[in-house]
Design a protein around this motif. Sequence first.
Motif, PDB file in Angstrom:
ATOM      1  N   ARG A   1     -26.825 -42.577  27.333  1.00 48.27           N
ATOM      2  CA  ARG A   1     -27.645 -41.394  27.568  1.00 48.27           C
ATOM      3  C   ARG A   1     -26.992 -40.453  28.564  1.00 48.27           C
ATOM      4  NH1 ARG A   1     -33.202 -43.098  29.654  1.00 48.27           N
ATOM      5  NH2 ARG A   1     -33.506 -43.654  27.464  1.00 48.27           N
TER       6      ARG A   1
ATOM      7  N   THR B   1     -25.744 -36.800  27.332  1.00 47.90           N
ATOM      8  CA  THR B   1     -26.392 -35.644  27.956  1.00 47.90           C
ATOM      9  C   THR B   1     -25.380 -34.757  28.662  1.00 47.90           C
ATOM     10  OG1 THR B   1     -28.398 -36.960  28.282  1.00 47.90           O
ATOM     11  CG2 THR B   1     -28.193 -34.946  29.554  1.00 47.90           C
TER      12      THR B   1
ATOM     13  N   ARG C   1     -31.894 -32.732  26.867  1.00 52.77           N
ATOM     14  CA  ARG C   1     -32.612 -33.964  27.202  1.00 52.77           C
ATOM     15  C   ARG C   1     -33.762 -34.274  26.254  1.00 52.77           C
ATOM     16  NH1 ARG C   1     -34.344 -34.357  33.192  1.00 52.77           N
ATOM     17  NH2 ARG C   1     -35.104 -36.335  32.358  1.00 52.77           N
TER      18      ARG C   1
ATOM     19  N   ASP D   1     -33.663 -37.812  24.435  1.00 53.93           N
ATOM     20  CA  ASP D   1     -34.778 -38.727  24.693  1.00 53.93           C
ATOM     21  C   ASP D   1     -35.563 -39.035  23.421  1.00 53.93           C
ATOM     22  OD1 ASP D   1     -34.051 -38.776  27.321  1.00 53.93           O
ATOM     23  OD2 ASP D   1     -35.567 -37.336  27.984  1.00 53.93           O
TER      24      ASP D   1
ATOM     25  N   ILE E   1     -35.730 -42.846  22.689  1.00 47.77           N
ATOM     26  CA  ILE E   1     -37.068 -43.392  22.901  1.00 47.77           C
ATOM     27  C   ILE E   1     -37.836 -43.523  21.586  1.00 47.77           C
ATOM     28  CG2 ILE E   1     -39.256 -43.025  24.130  1.00 47.77           C
ATOM     29  CD1 ILE E   1     -37.725 -41.550  26.251  1.00 47.77           C
TER      30      ILE E   1
ATOM     31  N   ALA F   1     -40.730 -36.473  22.888  1.00 46.98           N
ATOM     32  CA  ALA F   1     -39.989 -36.254  24.132  1.00 46.98           C
ATOM     33  C   ALA F   1     -40.822 -35.516  25.163  1.00 46.98           C
ATOM     34  CB  ALA F   1     -38.702 -35.473  23.847  1.00 46.98           C
TER      35      ALA F   1
ATOM     36  N   ASN G   1     -42.980 -38.331  26.764  1.00 47.60           N
ATOM     37  CA  ASN G   1     -42.178 -39.350  27.432  1.00 47.60           C
ATOM     38  C   ASN G   1     -41.039 -38.730  28.231  1.00 47.60           C
ATOM     39  OD1 ASN G   1     -43.739 -41.337  26.165  1.00 47.60           O
ATOM     40  ND2 ASN G   1     -42.467 -41.252  24.323  1.00 47.60           N
ATOM     41  N   ARG G   2     -41.294 -37.569  28.834  1.00 43.34           N
ATOM     42  CA  ARG G   2     -40.249 -36.887  29.577  1.00 43.34           C
ATOM     43  C   ARG G   2     -39.940 -37.632  30.874  1.00 43.34           C
ATOM     44  NH1 ARG G   2     -42.466 -32.200  29.721  1.00 43.34           N
ATOM     45  NH2 ARG G   2     -41.559 -31.603  27.737  1.00 43.34           N
ATOM     46  N   ARG G   3     -38.653 -37.893  31.094  1.00 41.22           N
ATOM     47  CA  ARG G   3     -38.231 -38.633  32.268  1.00 41.22           C
ATOM     48  C   ARG G   3     -37.865 -37.678  33.404  1.00 41.22           C
ATOM     49  NH1 ARG G   3     -33.725 -40.355  32.151  1.00 41.22           N
ATOM     50  NH2 ARG G   3     -32.916 -39.076  30.453  1.00 41.22           N
TER      51      ARG G   3
END
Length: 309
Positions: A22, A26, A168, A172, A176, A180, A183-185
């Motif tokens: 990742r 990215t 991103r 993601d 994932i 996204a 489930n945003r990190r």
Amino acid sequence: MSMAGGGKWRREAEQLVAKPFRLVTTTLLSLLLPLSFLLLSRLSSASFLFSLLKSPPPTDSYFFFSIFHYTNPAILYAVVSLISVYTLVLGLTTKITATDPNRLIPLYPHTSIAWLTLFLVQVSVGLGLQVTSPDGLINGSERNFLSRLVFFFGIHEVMLLWCRVIVRPVVDSTLIRGDAGRNRREETVVERVALAVSCGTLWWWKLRDEVEALVGVAEAKRALLLLLPIDGNVNVGLGVGTVDFVNWWLYYMIVTIGMVRIVKGCLGFGMVLLFEQVSRRDPRELSTVVAPVSTTSSVHCEDEGDTKV
């Protein structure tokens, strides 16, 4: 137990492999935005040189060059302009004391739109850099190191927004396998350092010299128009056109974004120093602020204990 242990080991192995993948993916996809500026500067210089020499490109690459000269820049100009304007608006309207950069972005495109945008930019930049050459770049008047450094801060800020809004969510959603947006990190320190190092390396290697062609072509055309006699034999391509104005506008917009970032960084650093000095001079104000929080937390703990009993 063995099946549960095997599933746990498999999840840990996936996480161990997914995190570096990742990070690398990215970082590489985020570099598409500064590479877009590099491609636009090369196309601008190439079209100016061909119009100056009154000769078409070599026959082996004329077909591909004509495609990218009339089609590819339209996609890149649209994406780069939207991301740059959005970055400038966020830089002028957001607060200085914000801690989470993801909360500063009120608008995220849908994942399908992010996928399409990333695909178009990747194809345009990847194929466009193959048919362009860094030879014969028009730099115009050379900028000093300070102006180049301000441009670096601006291009890094735009690349960060490009990464957060487009790259991103796509990465993601792929890893994932979900929404996204939900489930945003949060960004990690390693991701920010990797983006800064990659952008700084590309800027020092290519961008700091070649990207000045965005304004160098317009300055060279203006200088030639002042030197050449005014008659009907002057090539029409030597006139300052819409594309030259857009290039000039994009370059100085990035410079403005860099100046905004520097000013906000200095103001934020000054606010931190001022807060530390105030807390050292009058610690009773800090205790009065902390005391209500501690009492409420203790009451909350007592209430939880009562409910548990």
